[in-house]
Design a protein around this motif. Structure first.
Motif, PDB file in Angstrom:
ATOM      1  N   SER A   1      -2.125   7.848  -4.045  1.00  0.00           N
ATOM      2  CA  SER A   1      -3.058   9.000  -4.091  1.00  0.00           C
ATOM      3  C   SER A   1      -2.710  10.090  -3.092  1.00  0.00           C
ATOM      4  O   SER A   1      -2.641  11.253  -3.478  1.00  0.00           O
TER       5      SER A   1
ATOM      6  N   LYS B   1     -19.534   2.738 -18.490  1.00  0.00           N
ATOM      7  CA  LYS B   1     -19.972   2.472 -19.862  1.00  0.00           C
ATOM      8  C   LYS B   1     -21.357   3.063 -20.037  1.00  0.00           C
ATOM      9  O   LYS B   1     -22.295   2.675 -19.363  1.00  0.00           O
TER      10      LYS B   1
ATOM     11  N   ARG C   1       4.936  -3.608  -7.013  1.00  0.00           N
ATOM     12  CA  ARG C   1       3.679  -3.949  -7.698  1.00  0.00           C
ATOM     13  C   ARG C   1       2.440  -3.539  -6.917  1.00  0.00           C
ATOM     14  O   ARG C   1       1.436  -3.126  -7.504  1.00  0.00           O
ATOM     15  N   HIS C   2       2.475  -3.737  -5.586  1.00  0.00           N
ATOM     16  CA  HIS C   2       1.244  -3.561  -4.814  1.00  0.00           C
ATOM     17  C   HIS C   2       1.279  -2.353  -3.887  1.00  0.00           C
ATOM     18  O   HIS C   2       0.325  -1.586  -3.837  1.00  0.00           O
TER      19      HIS C   2
ATOM     20  N   PRO D   1       1.896   1.506  -5.850  1.00  0.00           N
ATOM     21  CA  PRO D   1       0.749   1.993  -6.633  1.00  0.00           C
ATOM     22  C   PRO D   1      -0.469   2.313  -5.767  1.00  0.00           C
ATOM     23  O   PRO D   1      -1.191   3.270  -6.029  1.00  0.00           O
ATOM     24  N   ASN D   2      -0.690   1.530  -4.711  1.00  0.00           N
ATOM     25  CA  ASN D   2      -1.871   1.757  -3.875  1.00  0.00           C
ATOM     26  C   ASN D   2      -1.662   2.850  -2.839  1.00  0.00           C
ATOM     27  O   ASN D   2      -2.617   3.328  -2.226  1.00  0.00           O
TER      28      ASN D   2
ATOM     29  N   MET E   1      -7.961   7.715 -12.881  1.00  0.00           N
ATOM     30  CA  MET E   1      -8.193   6.300 -13.148  1.00  0.00           C
ATOM     31  C   MET E   1      -9.105   6.127 -14.345  1.00  0.00           C
ATOM     32  O   MET E   1     -10.283   6.460 -14.293  1.00  0.00           O
ATOM     33  N   SER E   2      -8.537   5.600 -15.415  1.00  0.00           N
ATOM     34  CA  SER E   2      -9.337   5.449 -16.618  1.00  0.00           C
ATOM     35  C   SER E   2     -10.341   4.324 -16.441  1.00  0.00           C
ATOM     36  O   SER E   2     -11.358   4.290 -17.088  1.00  0.00           O
ATOM     37  N   GLY E   3     -10.045   3.395 -15.551  1.00  0.00           N
ATOM     38  CA  GLY E   3     -10.891   2.219 -15.394  1.00  0.00           C
ATOM     39  C   GLY E   3     -12.237   2.523 -14.784  1.00  0.00           C
ATOM     40  O   GLY E   3     -13.140   1.720 -14.872  1.00  0.00           O
ATOM     41  N   THR E   4     -12.379   3.691 -14.179  1.00  0.00           N
ATOM     42  CA  THR E   4     -13.635   3.962 -13.499  1.00  0.00           C
ATOM     43  C   THR E   4     -14.680   4.576 -14.424  1.00  0.00           C
ATOM     44  O   THR E   4     -15.814   4.725 -14.028  1.00  0.00           O
TER      45      THR E   4
ATOM     46  N   LEU F   1      -5.344  -8.472   2.076  1.00  0.00           N
ATOM     47  CA  LEU F   1      -5.190  -9.853   1.624  1.00  0.00           C
ATOM     48  C   LEU F   1      -4.420  -9.959   0.319  1.00  0.00           C
ATOM     49  O   LEU F   1      -3.719 -10.928   0.087  1.00  0.00           O
ATOM     50  N   PHE F   2      -4.543  -8.943  -0.561  1.00  0.00           N
ATOM     51  CA  PHE F   2      -3.837  -9.108  -1.834  1.00  0.00           C
ATOM     52  C   PHE F   2      -2.329  -9.046  -1.654  1.00  0.00           C
ATOM     53  O   PHE F   2      -1.588  -9.642  -2.432  1.00  0.00           O
TER      54      PHE F   2
END
Lengths: 264, 296
Positions: free
Chosen positions: B212, B7, B204-205, B208-209, B1-4, B186-187
């Motif tokens: 792992s 910064k 979509r949901h 991907p989830n 995960m690049s988002g983690t 909920l999503f």
């Protein structure tokens, strides 16, 4: 005046094996265009189940729900009248946003249900930027993931997502219950402003009397699946009839005591 | 995960190995995973550069040099028709790695889709699919693979198909279990209220989830699949001679074990190292992605 949303004799019964549970029994109320209707009750009172039935997540066992005069449920089938007309904001913004999607994809997701032309028009970059700044976020937040935001910010994302389709009716299912008290007020004010700007109609579900009083025009008090009292917020606060409503009001000591002081 | 990735520009002091690349940091701390990675890279490089490393051709017969002992010319010796065993192992690595990865990824993709659909819709479809998977799981994996391969006819394609079929139920179960949990999130409910079609919610949901655990299982299964391909080859149900496939080589070579020990030994060693490498990496990735299984 014709109600926007009318709930007539709606019941919801859950069965698990031989065990039956009546979550909602014979509930009636109507919401007129432009008002904020509050639904209050303790947990398990059936208020969230009502929200689910209005938004198409659970079919009612009996009774009808109509929107602009058209029935929402046809047996167990949900009649989606016009995509994007009705939206919902959930209580827990931790779980209502897909952790693997960027904010832009999350906010524009409801547009996927719209016809192509409308999707293009409503999903324009300008509209998206205007909306994200309106709810109090920055344009560069669009490229981030939900876990990079605080609870209040996430709820703002959820609000932006609900508004992208220009709905007329929004169900707010305890939208601030999971937030810090200091953040709650900001989000509530935002919801108030948005309602005025966009002529929205709200169904506001909450267990917090103070929040309902601040937000709503009319309210219904629910207990064990039934509506025990319904009316204008001011009337109910000043002159509660039902004993359960009085109990709920006494849970707000400051408001109540001050009033009595004045009267005495 | 690049988002983690955190910064760290504003905090130079915090810019340690741990924050720059947490994945690599964790791999480095686990020597066994590192060993697996090393083995895999070695096999990968050797198989990619096989024509550059070896001057011989994997299927060229050279009778005068049959059963040559390991030497500077033929590192692992030659076989009964004079083919260089080292060369055949290199080309066999291409085949084994390619087949192993293809089979498991294929089974993973198909199984995940079936499992997500089954779990999302529930009801009778779900019951039907899951009982079907139970039937497959009820057989010993190898016996079923042999039966399928034998029925379809002994060649590499059918062996791959057979192994994919016996691998699918694991992925169906994994993906279904994840889907059952995700369906209540909920999503996903939110997406339902938007009026988004079910297939789109799954794509979509849900998938991907749910990915792992599937990825961990894929890395764990590749070693097993390589072994199964070789087993079917050994039994004559997989790749046919003269294809340089490890299992098929051992199958012919074991008859010569007493006189020419190098013939079955080196392909067996290659097989051992390859499946070992994948298993070590699979364990390592599981430890990294699953914090509850952390050893320390």
């Amino acid at each position: 005046m014709n109600p926007l949303l009318a709930v007539n004799g709606v019941s919801k019964e859950y069965t698990k094996g031989n065990h039956r549970f009546q979550a909602v029994s014979g509930v009636d109320f109507a919401i007129t265009r432009g008002e904020t209707f509050g639904l209050i009750g303790e947990s398990g009172s059936g208020k969230s189940t009502l929200g689910k039935m209005v938004t198409g997540l659970e079919p009612p066992t009996s009774g009808t729900i109509t929107y602009e005069g058209n029935s929402l449920w046809n047996g167990n089938r949900f009649n989606r009248l016009k995509p994007g007309e009705m939206q919902i904001v959930f209580q827990d913004p931790q779980s209502s946003l897909d952790p693997r999607m960027r904010v832009q994809a999350i906010i524009t997701e409801p547009l996927l249900a719209l016809p192509a032309a409308e999707r293009k028009e409503k999903g324009s970059k300008e509209r998206l930027l205007a909306l994200i700044t309106r709810v109090g976020l920055k344009p560069d937040h669009l490229n981030r993931y939900p876990h990079e935001f605080s609870g209040g910010q996430r709820q703002r994302i959820a609000i932006a997502r609900a508004l992208i389709t220009d709905p007329s009716f929004v169900v707010l299912d305890e939208p601030t219950s999971a937030l810090d008290v200091s953040v709650q007020a900001n989000v509530l004010n935002l919801l108030q402003e948005l309602k005025r700007e966009r002529n929205l109609t709200y169904l506001f579900i909450s267990h917090n009397m103070a929040v309902i009083r601040y937000m709503c025009d009319r309210m219904a008090v629910m207990q064990k699946g039934r509506i025990v009292e319904i009316g204008h917020v001011n009337d109910i606060f000043v002159n509660p009839v039902d004993s359960y409503t009085k109990t709920l009001l006494s849970s707000l000591p400051q408001l109540h005591e001050k009033k009595e002081d004045i009267h005495v | 995960m690049s988002g983690t990735t955190l910064k760290t520009e504003s905090l130079p002091a915090a810019r340690s190995a741990k924050t720059v690349n947490p994945f690599w940091y964790k791999i480095r701390r686990n020597p066994l995973t590192l060993l697996g990675l090393f083995l895999l890279l070695l096999i990968l490089l050797l198989s990619i550069f096989a024509p550059l490393i070896s001057p011989y051709e994997p299927t060229k017969i050279n009778i005068p040099e049959r059963f040559a002992q390991p030497s500077a010319d033929h590192w692992f010796g030659t076989d009964e028709v004079g083919r260089d065993i080292f060369t055949r192992i290199l080309y066999g690595a291409r085949l084994s790695l390619g087949v192993g990865v293809a089979v498991v990824v294929g089974a993973g993709v198909i199984g995940t889709i079936i499992g997500a659909v089954s779990g999302y819709f529930g009801g009778r479809i779900d019951q039907l699919i899951m009982r079907l998977m139970d039937i497959i799981l009820a057989f010993p994996a190898l016996v079923l693979a042999m039966a399928i391969a034998a029925t379809l006819g002994p060649n590499l394609q059918n062996a791959m198909l057979a192994i994919a079929i016996i691998k699918i139920p694991v992925y169906v179960r994994l993906a279904r279990a994840e889907t059952l949990a995700l369906r209540e999130k909920l999503f996903v409910k939110a997406a339902v209220t938007f009026g988004i079609p079910s297939w789109r919610i799954i794509v979509r949901h849900i998938i991907p989830n749910a990915l792992s655990p599937v990825i961990i299982q894929v890395t764990l299964d590749i070693g097993d699949a390589i072994l199964l391909v070789a087993t079917l080859g050994f039994l004559g149900l997989g790749a046919q001679p003269p294809t340089p496939e490890w299992g098929a080589m051992i199958s012919i070579g074991w008859k010569y074990l007493l006189d020419y020990w190098w013939y079955p030994t080196f392909p067996g060693l290659a097989l051992f190292l390859a499946s070992c490498g994948f298993n070590l990496i699979g364990d390592g990735i599981r430890d990294i992605l699953d914090p509850k299984a952390n050893r320390s």
